[in-house]
Design a protein around this motif. Sequence first.
Motif, short mmCIF file in Angstrom:
data_model
loop_
_atom_site.label_atom_id
_atom_site.label_comp_id
_atom_site.label_asym_id
_atom_site.label_seq_id
_atom_site.Cartn_x
_atom_site.Cartn_y
_atom_site.Cartn_z
N SER A 241 58.78 13.74 52.54
CA SER A 241 59.17 12.94 53.69
C SER A 241 57.89 12.56 54.45
O SER A 241 56.93 13.33 54.49
CB SER A 241 60.08 13.76 54.60
N LEU A 242 57.90 11.38 55.06
CA LEU A 242 56.73 10.97 55.84
C LEU A 242 56.42 12.00 56.92
O LEU A 242 55.28 12.17 57.34
CB LEU A 242 56.98 9.61 56.48
N GLU A 243 57.47 12.69 57.38
CA GLU A 243 57.26 13.70 58.42
C GLU A 243 56.40 14.85 57.93
O GLU A 243 55.82 15.58 58.72
CB GLU A 243 58.61 14.25 58.89
N ASN A 244 56.35 15.02 56.59
CA ASN A 244 55.58 16.13 56.03
C ASN A 244 54.18 15.73 55.60
O ASN A 244 53.44 16.55 55.07
CB ASN A 244 56.32 16.73 54.83
N PRO A 273 52.03 4.18 59.66
CA PRO A 273 51.40 4.91 60.77
C PRO A 273 51.22 6.40 60.47
O PRO A 273 50.24 7.00 60.91
CB PRO A 273 52.37 4.69 61.94
N ARG A 277 47.15 8.05 60.62
CA ARG A 277 46.67 9.00 61.62
C ARG A 277 46.12 10.28 60.99
O ARG A 277 45.67 11.17 61.72
CB ARG A 277 47.79 9.33 62.59
N GLY B 39 60.65 17.23 58.28
CA GLY B 39 59.32 17.79 58.46
C GLY B 39 59.31 19.08 59.27
O GLY B 39 60.36 19.63 59.59
N PRO B 40 58.11 19.55 59.60
CA PRO B 40 57.97 20.82 60.30
C PRO B 40 58.29 20.75 61.79
O PRO B 40 58.34 21.80 62.45
CB PRO B 40 56.50 21.19 60.07
N GLU B 56 51.14 16.62 70.38
CA GLU B 56 50.80 15.27 69.94
C GLU B 56 51.51 14.95 68.63
O GLU B 56 52.06 13.87 68.45
CB GLU B 56 49.27 15.19 69.78
N GLU B 57 51.51 15.94 67.73
CA GLU B 57 52.16 15.76 66.43
C GLU B 57 53.66 15.48 66.61
O GLU B 57 54.22 14.58 65.99
CB GLU B 57 51.95 17.04 65.59
N PHE B 60 54.29 12.05 67.93
CA PHE B 60 54.15 11.03 66.88
C PHE B 60 55.41 10.97 66.00
O PHE B 60 55.95 9.91 65.75
CB PHE B 60 52.93 11.33 66.01
N VAL B 61 55.84 12.16 65.57
CA VAL B 61 56.99 12.20 64.65
C VAL B 61 58.22 11.59 65.31
O VAL B 61 58.94 10.79 64.70
CB VAL B 61 57.27 13.65 64.19
N LEU B 65 58.19 7.91 63.85
CA LEU B 65 58.96 8.04 62.60
C LEU B 65 60.47 8.07 62.85
O LEU B 65 61.22 7.34 62.23
CB LEU B 65 58.54 9.31 61.85
#
Lengths: 319, 340
Positions: A241-244, A273, A277, B39-40, B56-57, B60-61, B65
Amino acid sequence: MSSLSNRFHSTLLQTLAAVAVVSVSLSQAVAETRTVESAYGPVQISGQPGRVVTLYEGALDAALAVGANAVGAVITRGGSDVAEYIKSEAGDIAIVGAPAETNIEAVIAAQPDLILAPPRINQQQVALLSRIAPVVASNVPMFQPDSWERETRLFAKAMGREAEAEKVIGQVKERISEVAQVVSAKIPAGQRDAALVRWMPQGPLVMAEGLFSASLLQAVGFELTDKDLVKEGRPHSEPLSLENLSSMDQSWVFLATLNEDGDKALDAARKSPAFARLNAVQNDQVIGVSGQLWTSATGPLAALAILDDIEAAVNAIQP
Amino acid sequence: MNALSPTSAVASRALSLPLIAAGLLLFLIIIASLLYGAGPISASEAFMVLAGSGSEEARFVVSELRLPRTIIGLVTGLALGLAGALLQSMTRNPLAEPGLLGVSAGSGFAVALAILFGASTATLTSFVAQLGALAGCALVIAATRVQGLGNDPVRLILAGATLTGLLLALTSMLMLMDQRAADEIRFWITGSIAGKPLSMLQATLPSILAALILIVIVARPLAAMALGEKAAVGLGHHPGRIRFLIVLTVALLVGSATALAGPLIFVGLVVPFIARAFAGPDIRKTLWLCVPVGPAVVLAADVVSRLIAAPAELPLGVVTALIGAPVLLAIVRAGRMPSL
């Protein structure tokens, strides 16, 4: 008399010796029928097979590396021809199928004396192909650091070119130590962590640590990780996933896409994006590479090409 | 409750309660869509972001996203839900769904063709998808004209399945012609709203707005047509013209949704099915209820797609198909199929 008898004797001896030499070489020719262990049991092969059809990218690579006459090959994944890196060596080679599907008629048309096959080929295919020519399917477990070496030796034995195989494997090892020196000279220890990622239309794919190119990266001193994201039983890669994506944020990111050149892969990824980053992107330590070479190919020629890629990338670092 | 106030044009007692409930549900699903991912970044970290702090992470997510895909999911669900309701009302067939009838497949084929000729999924104009959807609609209309077909819901779906099969085969052919395109098409054809840029939305927004205006125009005549064609003519409507406008509207909506998310199957079936269950047979009420239900269904499916395959994601299209197929069976097996 004695001189005559001596001459007679010597002639007889010479004749006997000549007969012995001939018979020895004859028996050698017969003994040259050797047994090659393939994934589906032993295969008897004699001499150096003239025309070799390869149904596996690793087999094509090995065949060309040892100087065999490869007359048929399968397309690379995501391409419509053999992989770009091997095109010049392969020349105008006949395409006899895709990695998972063989065009039997094309194989027959290539008139092979030997067929080299991937480890995953199924038994029915082997039975069918064996009616055309001896089939040697790799019996080497995939995704081990030395898989390519063992496969090259196996295929070389089938082709009767073991000496050539040892030579080219030696060349690769030499290049590994050369490139390793460049890496250790250019990149300080502690900054050699790296990730190998393939960029697909749907997003990133993290490549397993055991992959061929990944093991080469490790051999030259990069500390490669897949962060255990590639699950057990999926030895090649894992979609992400893009989140990972940030978990792949190492000092170095080697980024590949199938069948597009490395720079295009980078451009595509930079539009995302989540990718833009990453620290590796911001520090300009992303190396765009060919997915055909880096995530699909194996073999000594592929190793040399990948090592060239690594060396060029590391040499490009501004001190 | 103030929604019961008689000033609202649609605020009949029967509709306002489901509308409020669906609106609340949609709100909760939107929050969930922002909080949960593959994600995490955990739900509590994401919540901190919504509350105005967070790392910050996490920021962004959530903002780069999860927010874009949530917005795209909202629009996609809205478009497909409304398109399904319109198509079902017009064909008087509760199974008439853009995905099943081949409208989405037509749109998908057009996009596949565009990708083959070098368009990338990111730069794709929704115009191509809408043209394909329009062609798909035209074929559906032609199919309903075939003697007897229009009156039998299941036969119409069979005709649609045939058309879909044909278009999918043609799409597969395109994929065989070019491996690079095949990778993009294969991903796109499954349907997903992950990683789609918001610029895609800007490209489709004008068509969606146009479609919404058209719906306002056709809603009343469409309701009259439910009484029968003669009754509609008697009330001063022109069924032919209305049908044309509806086809245009459906093409705009499905084309936009397909350009955004790929050809999502079953959404246009499930959403009006739920809406009808609460709104009753009046198409105007159904359409109103589709507004919150459509986005809710798509977003809920998307949240599921993120959670069940982490660290990867399941394509959204797979999840909507898994949800939709049982609904299709339920409608077909229900003792008497409601004729619309």
